[in-house]
Design a protein around this motif. Structure first.
Motif, PDB file in Angstrom:
ATOM      1  N   LEU A  76       0.874  -1.176  -0.171  1.00  0.00           N
ATOM      2  CA  LEU A  76       0.087   0.058  -0.067  1.00  0.00           C
ATOM      3  C   LEU A  76       0.814   1.178   0.113  1.00  0.00           C
ATOM      4  N   SER A  77       0.324   2.143  -0.608  1.00  0.00           N
ATOM      5  CA  SER A  77       1.142   3.385  -0.477  1.00  0.00           C
ATOM      6  C   SER A  77       0.922   4.151   0.904  1.00  0.00           C
ATOM      7  N   LEU A  78       1.624   5.207   1.071  1.00  0.00           N
ATOM      8  CA  LEU A  78       1.255   6.047   2.082  1.00  0.00           C
ATOM      9  C   LEU A  78      -0.135   6.599   2.423  1.00  0.00           C
ATOM     10  N   ALA A  79      -0.724   6.888   1.390  1.00  0.00           N
ATOM     11  CA  ALA A  79      -2.032   7.654   1.150  1.00  0.00           C
ATOM     12  C   ALA A  79      -2.951   6.564   1.767  1.00  0.00           C
ATOM     13  N   GLU A  80      -2.750   5.359   1.121  1.00  0.00           N
ATOM     14  CA  GLU A  80      -3.630   4.274   1.256  1.00  0.00           C
ATOM     15  C   GLU A  80      -3.507   3.826   2.632  1.00  0.00           C
ATOM     16  N   ARG A  81      -2.335   3.773   3.436  1.00  0.00           N
ATOM     17  CA  ARG A  81      -2.318   3.249   4.755  1.00  0.00           C
ATOM     18  C   ARG A  81      -3.032   4.239   5.613  1.00  0.00           C
ATOM     19  N   VAL A  82      -2.695   5.495   5.448  1.00  0.00           N
ATOM     20  CA  VAL A  82      -3.372   6.533   6.135  1.00  0.00           C
ATOM     21  C   VAL A  82      -4.878   6.462   6.055  1.00  0.00           C
ATOM     22  N   ILE A  83      -5.696   6.333   4.982  1.00  0.00           N
ATOM     23  CA  ILE A  83      -6.977   6.201   4.596  1.00  0.00           C
ATOM     24  C   ILE A  83      -7.701   5.062   5.503  1.00  0.00           C
ATOM     25  N   PHE A  84      -7.173   3.984   5.523  1.00  0.00           N
ATOM     26  CA  PHE A  84      -7.430   2.659   5.887  1.00  0.00           C
ATOM     27  C   PHE A  84      -7.265   2.453   7.401  1.00  0.00           C
ATOM     28  N   ALA A  85      -6.270   3.228   7.917  1.00  0.00           N
ATOM     29  CA  ALA A  85      -5.838   2.768   9.273  1.00  0.00           C
ATOM     30  C   ALA A  85      -5.897   4.135  10.168  1.00  0.00           C
ATOM     31  N   SER A  86      -6.185   5.156   9.761  1.00  0.00           N
ATOM     32  CA  SER A  86      -5.812   6.504  10.627  1.00  0.00           C
ATOM     33  C   SER A  86      -7.353   6.762  11.514  1.00  0.00           C
ATOM     34  N   GLY A  87      -8.291   6.301  10.904  1.00  0.00           N
ATOM     35  CA  GLY A  87      -9.679   6.508  11.397  1.00  0.00           C
ATOM     36  C   GLY A  87     -10.157   7.971  11.332  1.00  0.00           C
ATOM     37  N   ARG A  88      -9.411   8.793  10.172  1.00  0.00           N
ATOM     38  CA  ARG A  88      -9.695  10.225  10.044  1.00  0.00           C
ATOM     39  C   ARG A  88     -10.163  10.480   8.494  1.00  0.00           C
ATOM     40  N   ALA A 210     -14.910   0.788  -6.690  1.00  0.00           N
ATOM     41  CA  ALA A 210     -15.094   1.843  -6.943  1.00  0.00           C
ATOM     42  C   ALA A 210     -13.687   2.609  -6.181  1.00  0.00           C
ATOM     43  N   THR A 211     -13.449   1.983  -5.270  1.00  0.00           N
ATOM     44  CA  THR A 211     -12.343   2.859  -4.418  1.00  0.00           C
ATOM     45  C   THR A 211     -10.992   2.432  -5.234  1.00  0.00           C
ATOM     46  N   ARG A 212     -10.790   1.185  -5.714  1.00  0.00           N
ATOM     47  CA  ARG A 212      -9.674   0.913  -6.599  1.00  0.00           C
ATOM     48  C   ARG A 212      -9.599   1.721  -7.773  1.00  0.00           C
ATOM     49  N   THR A 213     -10.685   1.965  -8.235  1.00  0.00           N
ATOM     50  CA  THR A 213     -10.653   2.861  -9.616  1.00  0.00           C
ATOM     51  C   THR A 213     -10.294   4.337  -9.346  1.00  0.00           C
ATOM     52  N   VAL A 214     -10.904   4.837  -8.251  1.00  0.00           N
ATOM     53  CA  VAL A 214     -10.479   6.335  -8.166  1.00  0.00           C
ATOM     54  C   VAL A 214      -9.055   6.588  -7.472  1.00  0.00           C
ATOM     55  N   LEU A 215      -8.641   5.436  -6.594  1.00  0.00           N
ATOM     56  CA  LEU A 215      -7.291   5.496  -6.154  1.00  0.00           C
ATOM     57  C   LEU A 215      -6.157   5.659  -7.276  1.00  0.00           C
ATOM     58  N   GLY A 216      -6.571   4.729  -8.224  1.00  0.00           N
ATOM     59  CA  GLY A 216      -5.529   4.548  -9.553  1.00  0.00           C
ATOM     60  C   GLY A 216      -5.802   5.762 -10.303  1.00  0.00           C
ATOM     61  N   ARG A 217      -6.620   6.695 -10.108  1.00  0.00           N
ATOM     62  CA  ARG A 217      -6.708   8.043 -10.946  1.00  0.00           C
ATOM     63  C   ARG A 217      -7.156   8.899 -10.196  1.00  0.00           C
ATOM     64  N   VAL A 218      -6.218   9.629  -9.435  1.00  0.00           N
ATOM     65  CA  VAL A 218      -6.839  10.662  -8.658  1.00  0.00           C
ATOM     66  C   VAL A 218      -6.236  11.755  -9.196  1.00  0.00           C
ATOM     67  N   ASP A 219      -7.158  12.579 -10.335  1.00  0.00           N
ATOM     68  CA  ASP A 219      -7.019  13.909 -10.981  1.00  0.00           C
ATOM     69  C   ASP A 219      -7.724  14.979 -10.368  1.00  0.00           C
ATOM     70  N   VAL A 220      -8.531  14.754  -9.462  1.00  0.00           N
ATOM     71  CA  VAL A 220      -9.360  15.664  -8.787  1.00  0.00           C
ATOM     72  C   VAL A 220      -9.174  15.568  -7.301  1.00  0.00           C
ATOM     73  N   PRO A 221      -9.037  16.316  -6.508  1.00  0.00           N
ATOM     74  CA  PRO A 221      -9.107  16.228  -5.064  1.00  0.00           C
ATOM     75  C   PRO A 221     -10.175  15.307  -4.410  1.00  0.00           C
ATOM     76  N   VAL A 222      -9.895  14.134  -3.776  1.00  0.00           N
ATOM     77  CA  VAL A 222     -10.895  13.288  -3.271  1.00  0.00           C
ATOM     78  C   VAL A 222     -10.970  13.414  -1.747  1.00  0.00           C
ATOM     79  N   LEU A 223     -11.923  13.421  -1.113  1.00  0.00           N
ATOM     80  CA  LEU A 223     -12.104  13.193   0.377  1.00  0.00           C
ATOM     81  C   LEU A 223     -12.817  11.986   0.402  1.00  0.00           C
ATOM     82  N   MET A 224     -11.956  11.215   1.250  1.00  0.00           N
ATOM     83  CA  MET A 224     -12.591   9.660   1.513  1.00  0.00           C
ATOM     84  C   MET A 224     -12.446   9.415   2.955  1.00  0.00           C
ATOM     85  N   SER A 225     -13.442   8.670   3.407  1.00  0.00           N
ATOM     86  CA  SER A 225     -13.569   8.107   4.836  1.00  0.00           C
ATOM     87  C   SER A 225     -13.876   6.881   4.774  1.00  0.00           C
ATOM     88  N   ARG A 226     -13.727   6.257   5.931  1.00  0.00           N
ATOM     89  CA  ARG A 226     -13.992   4.652   6.147  1.00  0.00           C
ATOM     90  C   ARG A 226     -14.641   4.409   7.555  1.00  0.00           C
TER      91      ARG A 226
END
Length: 226
Positions: A76-88, A210-226
């Motif tokens: 996982l990339s740094l951004a992906e780890r933060v998305i799935f593990a930070s709770g923020r 859907a998450t995999r598609t968007v993470l593979g092509r982030v060409d607009v700011p994306v706010l993600m939560s889980r």
């Protein structure tokens, strides 16, 4: 080997120190123009709980695009780890995105799920300040069965109670991620809000489509939560 290795490491440390000083100067310049207080932190560890704690002590984590952070040594990339593990909530911003263009026209992905609900709740201040908000529902058999003939109408009403005028779009398609990105392109949106779908497997995460598609092509700011 030998003196060559020492010289290479010294050059690397000098370049890293110069880059860090430049980033600190930019941070201080931005922070002094705002009404909020700030704190500069430098993390030497991009893995595990130590890094996640930095995000957990903040309202929002702002990160770069995952595709440019991936390494062969980590799943996982740094951004992906933060998305799935930070709770923020996490805001992914493309490297070349204009700093003065953020949150005017927002596309929101809604599928009735927990992650999408959390993303909308986290984004409420941004949605309330936006010029336009398009709530996009991808109508498939599951959504149709759960929410009847007007999927998304209840969420649109909920947002309206917060003073947010919403354009509800009920779309059909097999790839929700590609459809959301397509609506962002068509509407010239400057933010996408969506839930991050995924589940852990040992030390990595399996992404939803859907998450995999968007993470593979982030060409607009994306706010993600889980």
């Amino acid at each position: 080997m030998g003196p060559g290795l020492s010289a290479m490491l010294a050059d690397y440390r000098a370049a890293a120190a110069t880059a860090l000083a430049g980033a600190r100067a930019q941070f201080d310049h931005l922070a002094e123009r705002r009404s909020f207080t700030s704190e500069w932190r430098v993390s030497e560890d991009e893995t595990g709980e130590a890094l996640m704690l930095h995000a957990r002590h903040a309202r929002l984590a702002i990160l770069g695009p995952p595709a440019e952070q991936r390494r062969a040594t980590t799943p996982l990339s740094l951004a992906e780890r933060v998305i799935f593990a930070s709770g923020r909530p996490c805001l992914l911003v493309p490297d070349d995105w204009p700093g003065d263009r953020m949150g005017g026209r927002i596309v929101v992905g809604w599928n009735g799920g927990r992650e999408a609900t959390r993303a909308i709740a986290d984004a409420l201040p941004l949605l309330a300040a936006a010029e336009s908000v398009h709530l996009v529902v991808v109508r498939d058999a599951r959504v149709q069965a759960l929410y009847g003939e007007e999927p998304g109408a209840d969420m649109a009403a909920h947002l309206a109670r917060h003073g947010i005028a919403v354009v509800l779009e009920q779309c059909r398609g097999d790839d929700a991620g590609a459809l959301l990105l397509g609506r962002c392109d068509t509407l010239d949106a400057d933010m996408l809000v969506m839930g991050a779908m995924g589940r852990p497997r040992t030390s990595e995460f399996l992404f939803g489509g859907a998450t995999r598609t968007v993470l593979g092509r982030v060409d607009v700011p994306v706010l993600m939560s889980r």
